[in-house]
Design a protein around this motif. Structure first.
Motif, PDB file in Angstrom:
ATOM      1  N   SER A   1      13.043 -20.640  22.917  1.00  0.00           N
ATOM      2  CA  SER A   1      12.875 -19.200  23.108  1.00  0.00           C
ATOM      3  C   SER A   1      11.827 -18.627  22.164  1.00  0.00           C
ATOM      4  O   SER A   1      11.094 -17.709  22.534  1.00  0.00           O
TER       5      SER A   1
ATOM      6  N   GLY B   1       8.766 -16.998  23.813  1.00  0.00           N
ATOM      7  CA  GLY B   1       8.711 -15.570  23.527  1.00  0.00           C
ATOM      8  C   GLY B   1       7.421 -15.161  22.857  1.00  0.00           C
ATOM      9  O   GLY B   1       6.853 -14.112  23.174  1.00  0.00           O
TER      10      GLY B   1
ATOM     11  N   VAL C   1      17.611 -19.889  27.840  1.00  0.00           N
ATOM     12  CA  VAL C   1      16.256 -19.875  27.298  1.00  0.00           C
ATOM     13  C   VAL C   1      15.416 -18.794  27.968  1.00  0.00           C
ATOM     14  O   VAL C   1      14.670 -18.058  27.294  1.00  0.00           O
TER      15      VAL C   1
ATOM     16  N   LEU D   1      16.619 -15.230  26.750  1.00  0.00           N
ATOM     17  CA  LEU D   1      16.189 -14.939  25.386  1.00  0.00           C
ATOM     18  C   LEU D   1      14.677 -14.796  25.297  1.00  0.00           C
ATOM     19  O   LEU D   1      14.162 -13.954  24.554  1.00  0.00           O
ATOM     20  N   SER D   2      13.946 -15.612  26.057  1.00  0.00           N
ATOM     21  CA  SER D   2      12.480 -15.546  26.011  1.00  0.00           C
ATOM     22  C   SER D   2      11.971 -14.235  26.583  1.00  0.00           C
ATOM     23  O   SER D   2      11.029 -13.634  26.038  1.00  0.00           O
TER      24      SER D   2
ATOM     25  N   GLU E   1      12.761 -11.643  23.969  1.00  0.00           N
ATOM     26  CA  GLU E   1      11.986 -11.869  22.751  1.00  0.00           C
ATOM     27  C   GLU E   1      10.518 -11.527  22.951  1.00  0.00           C
ATOM     28  O   GLU E   1       9.845 -11.052  22.027  1.00  0.00           O
TER      29      GLU E   1
ATOM     30  N   THR F   1      21.331 -16.040  19.672  1.00  0.00           N
ATOM     31  CA  THR F   1      21.756 -17.171  20.486  1.00  0.00           C
ATOM     32  C   THR F   1      23.266 -17.234  20.654  1.00  0.00           C
ATOM     33  O   THR F   1      23.759 -17.934  21.547  1.00  0.00           O
TER      34      THR F   1
END
Length: 318
Positions: A81, A85, A162, A165-166, A169, A230
């Motif tokens: 991530s 990100g 992933v 979160l990416s 982010e 996470t």
């Protein structure tokens, strides 16, 4: 021939050197120090002597293989991530800085939306995306599809974590990158344009390397929040560190508190490592901005020991 006679007094004894006394601490400082030490000692006493924390069970669970497997998943999700990100953040920052109104508007909308929506909502939406889009296709809008993918096979638990979160982010990383680019002096932009280089070379060779001095330390600090974020991937059925602790806590109900302490300590270890990395990264990029870089903790310890040794020698030499 005439001359002048100058009379000088014979040299007398040298005046005694005056000793410079250090500034003494006031009573308020000593009282505040005593209160802080008292509170810290009471908190430590409560942690060590309260049987409710079950430190023996904490020691049993801390390095169990099941805990380490969850920790490994946490590290994998955070690493993937962080890279994706940052890559997405660079693209979004370039879009916001672009003169193209479409790119600028789309980038601003994405950043505004993803920073407004909680991360848990993004993860749950992606986790249930197969109900809205059973298949994904690439082709001509309102026309034939060239490639078709089965969303249920692609969207595994770790992929959902992933990607979620990416996406989130990237919105925050875009602002970090944009702030770093804007921190570069405008004269550097003008000098790059005066060289006649294409826009992409101006950014890649002149502007972006200088912006890294502001981007990298700020983004390393952003990674600390990413590691803690996470813990939310447990809600998309991914057994990371926190998910493993929650699952074990439902099975071993008497060890809920020790298991939560295990998760807490591992998150503290991870964020502490990132904090050390952040310190050395900031120290590295401060070389061109400060006359003297901040000393490392080891250098501070050596300086402190040297000062104590010199003071001890002066006191014993009297």
């Amino acid at each position: 021939m005439t001359g002048s006679l100058v009379l000088t007094a014979p040299p007398g004894p040298a005046a005694p050197a005056e000793r410079v006394l250090p500034l003494r601490a006031g009573p308020g400082r000593w009282i505040a120090t005593a209160v802080v030490l008292l509170l810290v000692s009471q908190a430590a006493h409560g942690l060590l002597t309260n049987p409710f924390y079950q430190w023996d069970r904490f020691a049993y669970w801390f390095v169990r293989p099941v805990i380490l497997e969850g920790l490994l998943i946490t590290l994998q999700v955070a690493a993937y991530s962080a890279v994706l990100g940052l890559a997405g953040g660079i693209l979004l920052a370039l879009g916001r800085l672009s003169v193209n109104p479409v790119l600028r508007s789309v980038s601003w909308t994405y950043i505004w939306l993803l920073r407004s929506v909680p991360l848990i909502v993004v993860l749950l939406f992606l986790y249930n995306l197969s109900a809205l889009y059973p298949t994904l296709s690439i082709g001509v809008p309102f026309g034939p599809a060239f490639f078709t993918f089965d969303e249920s096979r692609l969207a595994t638990d770790i992929v959902v974590a992933v990607v979620g979160l990416s996406l989130s982010e990237a919105a925050y990383a875009a602002e970090v990158v944009r702030a770093g680019v804007l921190s570069v002096d405008q004269g550097q932009h003008e000098a790059a344009a005066a060289l006649g280089l294409p826009k992409r070379y101006q950014f890649a060779r002149i502007v972006f390397p200088q912006a890294l001095r502001s981007i990298v330390p700020a983004y390393v600090n952003q990674l600390v929040g990413l590691v803690k974020a996470t813990s939310l991937v447990f809600y998309v059925s991914l057994l990371d560190l926190f998910g493993t602790v929650q699952s074990l806590g439902s099975t071993y109900s008497g060890d809920i508190v020790p298991l939560l302490l295990v998760a807490t300590c591992w998150y503290v270890v991870l964020t502490s490592v990132l904090s050390v990395v952040q310190f050395y990264v900031e120290r590295y990029y401060a070389r061109g901005a400060l006359r003297t870089v901040p000393p490392t903790p080891l250098q501070r310890a050596r300086t402190g020991l040297g000062d104590l040794r010199d003071r001890f020698r002066k006191e014993t030499a009297r």
